[in-house]
Design a protein around this motif. Structure first.
Motif, PDB file in Angstrom:
ATOM      1  N   ALA A  35       0.824  -1.212   0.000  1.00 54.71           N
ATOM      2  CA  ALA A  35       0.000   0.000   0.000  1.00 54.71           C
ATOM      3  C   ALA A  35       0.859   1.262   0.000  1.00 54.71           C
ATOM      4  CB  ALA A  35      -0.930  -0.009   1.214  1.00 54.71           C
ATOM      5  N   ASP A  36       1.955   1.239   0.748  1.00 56.90           N
ATOM      6  CA  ASP A  36       2.748   2.448   0.968  1.00 56.90           C
ATOM      7  C   ASP A  36       3.716   2.781  -0.161  1.00 56.90           C
ATOM      8  OD1 ASP A  36       1.493   2.649   3.365  1.00 56.90           O
ATOM      9  OD2 ASP A  36       3.252   2.233   4.612  1.00 56.90           O
ATOM     10  N   ILE A  37       4.333   1.777  -0.735  1.00 55.70           N
ATOM     11  CA  ILE A  37       5.510   1.991  -1.583  1.00 55.70           C
ATOM     12  C   ILE A  37       5.117   2.044  -3.055  1.00 55.70           C
ATOM     13  CG2 ILE A  37       7.734   1.025  -2.272  1.00 55.70           C
ATOM     14  CD1 ILE A  37       7.856  -0.222   0.549  1.00 55.70           C
ATOM     15  N   GLU A  38       5.623   3.059  -3.730  1.00 56.70           N
ATOM     16  CA  GLU A  38       5.379   3.246  -5.162  1.00 56.70           C
ATOM     17  C   GLU A  38       6.639   2.881  -5.936  1.00 56.70           C
ATOM     18  OE1 GLU A  38       2.487   4.013  -6.481  1.00 56.70           O
ATOM     19  OE2 GLU A  38       1.546   4.214  -4.505  1.00 56.70           O
ATOM     20  N   ALA A  39       6.507   1.949  -6.871  1.00 59.04           N
ATOM     21  CA  ALA A  39       7.631   1.520  -7.692  1.00 59.04           C
ATOM     22  C   ALA A  39       7.083   0.844  -8.940  1.00 59.04           C
ATOM     23  CB  ALA A  39       8.538   0.573  -6.909  1.00 59.04           C
ATOM     24  N   ASP A  40       7.990   0.494  -9.846  1.00 61.52           N
ATOM     25  CA  ASP A  40       7.605  -0.247 -11.044  1.00 61.52           C
ATOM     26  C   ASP A  40       7.910  -1.730 -10.904  1.00 61.52           C
ATOM     27  OD1 ASP A  40       6.803   2.082 -12.661  1.00 61.52           O
ATOM     28  OD2 ASP A  40       8.922   2.606 -12.556  1.00 61.52           O
ATOM     29  N   VAL A  41       8.960  -2.031 -10.151  1.00 61.50           N
ATOM     30  CA  VAL A  41       9.353  -3.417  -9.904  1.00 61.50           C
ATOM     31  C   VAL A  41       9.585  -3.574  -8.405  1.00 61.50           C
ATOM     32  CG1 VAL A  41      11.068  -5.219 -10.322  1.00 61.50           C
ATOM     33  CG2 VAL A  41      10.413  -3.666 -12.179  1.00 61.50           C
ATOM     34  N   TYR A  42       9.017  -4.624  -7.830  1.00 60.74           N
ATOM     35  CA  TYR A  42       9.130  -4.873  -6.395  1.00 60.74           C
ATOM     36  C   TYR A  42       9.876  -6.185  -6.172  1.00 60.74           C
ATOM     37  CZ  TYR A  42       5.373  -1.385  -5.948  1.00 60.74           C
ATOM     38  OH  TYR A  42       4.612  -0.241  -6.024  1.00 60.74           O
ATOM     39  N   VAL A  43      10.894  -6.136  -5.323  1.00 63.43           N
ATOM     40  CA  VAL A  43      11.625  -7.339  -4.930  1.00 63.43           C
ATOM     41  C   VAL A  43      11.285  -7.622  -3.474  1.00 63.43           C
ATOM     42  CG1 VAL A  43      13.882  -8.433  -4.687  1.00 63.43           C
ATOM     43  CG2 VAL A  43      13.496  -6.775  -6.537  1.00 63.43           C
ATOM     44  N   LEU A  44      10.568  -8.705  -3.234  1.00 67.93           N
ATOM     45  CA  LEU A  44      10.169  -9.083  -1.878  1.00 67.93           C
ATOM     46  C   LEU A  44      11.077 -10.207  -1.405  1.00 67.93           C
ATOM     47  CD1 LEU A  44       8.128  -8.876   0.498  1.00 67.93           C
ATOM     48  CD2 LEU A  44       6.755 -10.612  -0.701  1.00 67.93           C
ATOM     49  N   VAL A  45      11.741 -10.001  -0.258  1.00 64.93           N
ATOM     50  CA  VAL A  45      12.670 -11.013   0.244  1.00 64.93           C
ATOM     51  C   VAL A  45      12.648 -11.005   1.769  1.00 64.93           C
ATOM     52  CG1 VAL A  45      14.655  -9.435   0.249  1.00 64.93           C
ATOM     53  CG2 VAL A  45      15.041 -11.902   0.033  1.00 64.93           C
ATOM     54  N   ASP A  46      12.835 -12.179   2.351  1.00 63.51           N
ATOM     55  CA  ASP A  46      12.902 -12.272   3.808  1.00 63.51           C
ATOM     56  C   ASP A  46      14.198 -11.662   4.324  1.00 63.51           C
ATOM     57  OD1 ASP A  46      10.484 -13.566   3.826  1.00 63.51           O
ATOM     58  OD2 ASP A  46      11.338 -15.586   3.946  1.00 63.51           O
ATOM     59  N   GLY A  47      14.163 -11.215   5.573  1.00 63.71           N
ATOM     60  CA  GLY A  47      15.331 -10.548   6.153  1.00 63.71           C
ATOM     61  C   GLY A  47      16.249 -11.461   6.929  1.00 63.71           C
ATOM     62  N   ASP A  48      16.230 -12.767   6.624  1.00 59.52           N
ATOM     63  CA  ASP A  48      17.028 -13.716   7.405  1.00 59.52           C
ATOM     64  C   ASP A  48      18.357 -14.094   6.753  1.00 59.52           C
ATOM     65  OD1 ASP A  48      16.075 -15.192   5.294  1.00 59.52           O
ATOM     66  OD2 ASP A  48      14.819 -16.519   6.497  1.00 59.52           O
ATOM     67  N   ASP A  49      18.698 -13.452   5.634  1.00 62.02           N
ATOM     68  CA  ASP A  49      19.976 -13.682   4.949  1.00 62.02           C
ATOM     69  C   ASP A  49      20.128 -15.130   4.475  1.00 62.02           C
ATOM     70  OD1 ASP A  49      22.377 -12.866   3.846  1.00 62.02           O
ATOM     71  OD2 ASP A  49      23.541 -13.285   5.652  1.00 62.02           O
ATOM     72  N   THR A  50      19.045 -15.720   4.005  1.00 59.19           N
ATOM     73  CA  THR A  50      19.124 -17.070   3.445  1.00 59.19           C
ATOM     74  C   THR A  50      19.002 -17.066   1.924  1.00 59.19           C
ATOM     75  OG1 THR A  50      16.735 -17.357   3.782  1.00 59.19           O
ATOM     76  CG2 THR A  50      18.203 -18.171   5.522  1.00 59.19           C
ATOM     77  N   TYR A  51      18.586 -15.943   1.337  1.00 58.09           N
ATOM     78  CA  TYR A  51      18.402 -15.864  -0.107  1.00 58.09           C
ATOM     79  C   TYR A  51      19.575 -15.144  -0.774  1.00 58.09           C
ATOM     80  CZ  TYR A  51      13.644 -17.399   0.796  1.00 58.09           C
ATOM     81  OH  TYR A  51      12.543 -18.118   1.205  1.00 58.09           O
ATOM     82  N   ASP A  52      19.826 -15.488  -2.007  1.00 56.72           N
ATOM     83  CA  ASP A  52      20.983 -14.997  -2.746  1.00 56.72           C
ATOM     84  C   ASP A  52      20.689 -13.636  -3.381  1.00 56.72           C
ATOM     85  OD1 ASP A  52      23.361 -14.764  -4.089  1.00 56.72           O
ATOM     86  OD2 ASP A  52      22.830 -16.193  -5.679  1.00 56.72           O
ATOM     87  N   ALA A  53      21.263 -12.585  -2.818  1.00 59.92           N
ATOM     88  CA  ALA A  53      21.038 -11.238  -3.360  1.00 59.92           C
ATOM     89  C   ALA A  53      21.630 -11.094  -4.758  1.00 59.92           C
ATOM     90  CB  ALA A  53      21.651 -10.195  -2.422  1.00 59.92           C
ATOM     91  N   ALA A  54      22.699 -11.826  -5.053  1.00 63.13           N
ATOM     92  CA  ALA A  54      23.344 -11.717  -6.362  1.00 63.13           C
ATOM     93  C   ALA A  54      22.428 -12.165  -7.496  1.00 63.13           C
ATOM     94  CB  ALA A  54      24.630 -12.544  -6.370  1.00 63.13           C
ATOM     95  N   ALA A  55      21.366 -12.925  -7.176  1.00 62.38           N
ATOM     96  CA  ALA A  55      20.431 -13.387  -8.207  1.00 62.38           C
ATOM     97  C   ALA A  55      19.382 -12.335  -8.545  1.00 62.38           C
ATOM     98  CB  ALA A  55      19.741 -14.669  -7.741  1.00 62.38           C
ATOM     99  N   ALA A  56      19.319 -11.252  -7.766  1.00 63.10           N
ATOM    100  CA  ALA A  56      18.274 -10.245  -7.965  1.00 63.10           C
ATOM    101  C   ALA A  56      18.283  -9.618  -9.356  1.00 63.10           C
ATOM    102  CB  ALA A  56      18.360  -9.171  -6.880  1.00 63.10           C
TER     103      ALA A  56
END
Length: 336
Positions: free
Chosen positions: A90-111
């Motif tokens: 609701a709050d954030i305005e963008a064209d592309v949204y990247v949703l990721v958990d904050g537990d550092d288990t996902y690969d940021a380099a793949a973004a």
């Protein structure tokens, strides 16, 4: 004139057209040990993106660590991941949204690859399918639960995904802004997928590395409790989105009970001409009436759902798709 790939345009900002606004959304709850690394890694992978961290009543220093790492930090006081994601959308305005958990288990380099896939191929949602890099990264109970819930959702909604519950997704603006969801907890992942499937949105899945949590970070997911909640979310979605199937199943249960109870009464009547078990006969009749009332409800609600689907589809189509930026950048690069 030199041509640029979309991935280069995203990574370096070299496109001459209007680049897409990218927002990285990170819902957090007690992730002091991991959040700083997550923010730094995603800022490095997508330097032109704005990183938002929404804290969900953390009792540790999550907000301070995120702010120090360069994120825009906000707070959502209603507990539950679904509530946080709802507020973010609701709050954030963008064209592309990247949703990721904050537990550092996902690969940021793949973004960049995920974002590039979304824009280049015109998808509305690209999910990062988890490929564990170690045995401890993906617990057996979670693997089994994910397969079971993914299979059930695939059966009910014809979903062609292998990882329904991934916390790493890239979404278009028209996906996010046309998404009215109700889940409060981890059921949000299920609703995200079902929303895309029901509105016939183009979607894809890309393999991404999935690693262990850093030392000091503890999983908030309870295998049985949250698994049951997700199962209830799937049931609720079937009732709301495919009411004919839901109420037909109830119809079959009532009808089967009615036949089982009523058959001996009917056979006895045919044999002797008497109905000695009147209460059983009344019960069997009542169950059959309820069965057909349930079926009628399913037929009516299916028509209503069809109308709701058409309205949501029109709202979705009214928003610019992800390929608009690809087209504008391509036109600017090629010139007149």
């Amino acid at each position: 004139m030199n041509d640029f790939t979309n991935e280069e345009a995203i990574a370096t900002g070299a496109a001459t057209g209007t680049p897409p606004r990218i927002a990285i959304l990170i819902p957090c709850y007690n992730e002091e040990a991991a959040i700083a690394a997550v923010v730094r890694d995603f800022r490095a992978a997508l330097p032109e993106a704005c990183v938002y961290v929404y804290d969900n009543n953390s009792k540790d220093g999550t907000m301070d660590r995120a702010r120090e790492a360069g994120a825009v930090v906000r707070q959502e006081t209603r507990q539950g991941k679904g509530n946080v994601v709802r507020r973010m959308f609701a709050d954030i305005e963008a064209d592309v949204y990247v949703l990721v958990d904050g537990d550092d288990t996902y690969d940021a380099a793949a973004a960049p690859q995920l974002v590039n896939t979304l824009i280049e191929d015109g998808y509305d949602i690209v999910s990062g399918r988890r490929v564990a890099t170690g045995e401890a990264a993906y617990r057996p109970g979670h693997v089994w639960g994910n397969k079971m819930l993914t299979g059930l959702t695939a059966l009910m909604f014809h979903v062609r995904l292998k990882d329904l519950l991934t916390g790493y997704r890239v979404m278009s603006r028209r996906f996010v802004k046309s998404f009215p969801f109700t889940a409060e907890g981890f059921g949000i992942e299920t609703e995200l997928t079902v929303h895309a499937v029901r509105l016939l949105m183009p979607m894809a899945e890309v393999d991404t590395a999935y690693k262990e949590r850093p030392i000091g970070s503890v999983s908030k997911l309870n295998t049985w409790r949250d698994g049951i909640r997700i199962l209830l979310t799937i049931t609720s979605l079937v009732r709301e989105e495919r009411p004919l199937i839901f109420f037909s199943a109830i119809f079959l249960v009532f009808a089967a009970l009615s036949v089982l109870l009523g058959m001996p009464v009917v056979l006895e009547y045919l044999r002797t001409g008497l109905v000695p078990r009147i209460p059983t006969a009344v019960l069997a009749t009542g169950l059959m009436v309820l069965a057909f009332l349930t079926l009628a409800s399913g037929l009516i609600l299916d028509t209503v759902t069809r109308g709701r689907w058409e309205l949501k589809r029109l709202a979705y189509l009214a928003i610019r798709g992800p390929q608009a930026h690809r087209t504008s950048r391509k036109s600017d690069r090629e010139g007149p």
